[in-house]
Design an enzyme around this catalytic site. Sequence first.
Site, mmCIF file in Angstrom:
data_model
loop_
_atom_site.group_PDB
_atom_site.id
_atom_site.type_symbol
_atom_site.label_atom_id
_atom_site.label_comp_id
_atom_site.label_asym_id
_atom_site.label_seq_id
_atom_site.Cartn_x
_atom_site.Cartn_y
_atom_site.Cartn_z
ATOM 1 C CB SER A 103 -0.888 0.094 1.270
ATOM 2 O OG SER A 103 -1.623 -1.101 1.359
HETATM 3 N N1 SAH Z 1 -1.435 -4.655 3.548
HETATM 4 C C1 SAH Z 1 -0.674 -4.918 2.557
HETATM 5 C C2 SAH Z 1 -1.325 -4.409 1.208
HETATM 6 C C3 SAH Z 1 -1.892 -5.672 0.584
HETATM 7 S S1 SAH Z 1 -2.822 -5.820 -1.015
HETATM 8 C C4 SAH Z 1 0.996 -4.482 2.588
HETATM 9 O O1 SAH Z 1 1.046 -3.746 3.662
HETATM 10 O O2 SAH Z 1 1.660 -4.773 1.783
HETATM 11 C C5 SAH Z 1 -4.181 -6.589 -0.621
HETATM 12 C C6 SAH Z 1 -3.605 -8.062 -0.083
HETATM 13 O O3 SAH Z 1 -4.849 -8.551 0.170
HETATM 14 C C7 SAH Z 1 -3.207 -8.927 -1.248
HETATM 15 O O4 SAH Z 1 -2.013 -9.379 -0.917
HETATM 16 C C8 SAH Z 1 -4.216 -9.983 -1.680
HETATM 17 O O5 SAH Z 1 -3.703 -11.220 -1.834
HETATM 18 C C9 SAH Z 1 -4.836 -9.808 -0.214
HETATM 19 N N2 SAH Z 1 -6.299 -10.475 -0.229
HETATM 20 C C10 SAH Z 1 -7.164 -10.588 -1.099
HETATM 21 N N3 SAH Z 1 -8.195 -11.016 -1.013
HETATM 22 C C11 SAH Z 1 -8.104 -11.677 0.197
HETATM 23 C C12 SAH Z 1 -8.816 -12.298 1.275
HETATM 24 N N4 SAH Z 1 -10.155 -12.558 1.028
HETATM 25 N N5 SAH Z 1 -8.356 -12.768 2.479
HETATM 26 C C13 SAH Z 1 -6.991 -12.456 2.653
HETATM 27 N N6 SAH Z 1 -6.181 -11.679 1.844
HETATM 28 C C14 SAH Z 1 -7.039 -11.387 0.887
#
Ligand code: SAH
Length: 242
Positions: free
Chosen positions: A92
């Site tokens: 993010s």
């Molecule tokens: N918080 C992260 C940003 C993540 S981007 C950071 O600091 O890097 C969003 C993430 O959510 C992705 O890795 C994606 O694979 C995950 N994601 C999507 N749907 C999801 C779900 N149902 N349960 C868990 N993770 C999920």
Amino acid sequence: MSNPVAADRGGRTMQEPEQEGENRYAAEREALVRSIEAELAERSGAYGLEELDPRVANALRRVPRHQFMPASERRIAYVDHAQPIGFGQTISQPFVVAVMTDLLRLEPDHIVLEVGTGSGYQAAVLAELARHVYSVELIEELADSAREQLQALGYRNVDVKCGDGARGWAEHGPFDRIIVTAAAEGIPPALLNQLRPGGRLVIPVGRQYETQWLTLITKDEQGTMEEHRFSPVAFVPLRHRG
Ligand code: SAH
């Protein structure tokens, strides 16, 4: 025996650039924190925040974001942008991490659920400010690498599991705070159920490529919930398994 002169020279050439690199990253991190503070002060009304909580600013100063990025992207780790981390996912944008973390109003005794571990960066920021972080990631490779990286950096108060975070992590709930770092079309009911009275949940709500609203849900001691909507954000979608 190895040649002591060569070993010595080898040691120096290995260490010095690394230290220089770390110093440069720390300076860049400081500049980034200042620019986030300035931007938030300008746009304070958009998030209901007067200024960045100094505790959040300090957490951002401490977490080495570059360590959560692929080697090829590290030199731009402190540019205020989301960046690719593989598997079509992103780490993010620091400004958004700052705002979402601030909206949570974390206290040192809080137990937090994060949905969407991704790189593990947001989890590390939460771990600086709360007692324990439980983080769920859908993609196994990302869950594994985030877990490894958090361990390597010495975060002992974060657990990462691979699974569908829309279901929460019931064994460890209810949670004082919940943060979802992927955009949901609706707020998953399991997360509302696993939020403790007095709790706060921060989640981007909206479809991919459409407007997603950064949303705060508060639950009072009687269990009554209120929804607050802030500025638009852009997140990858919260997906469902199977
Ligand atoms: N918080 C992260 C940003 C993540 S981007 C950071 O600091 O890097 C969003 C993430 O959510 C992705 O890795 C994606 O694979 C995950 N994601 C999507 N749907 C999801 C779900 N149902 N349960 C868990 N993770 C999920």
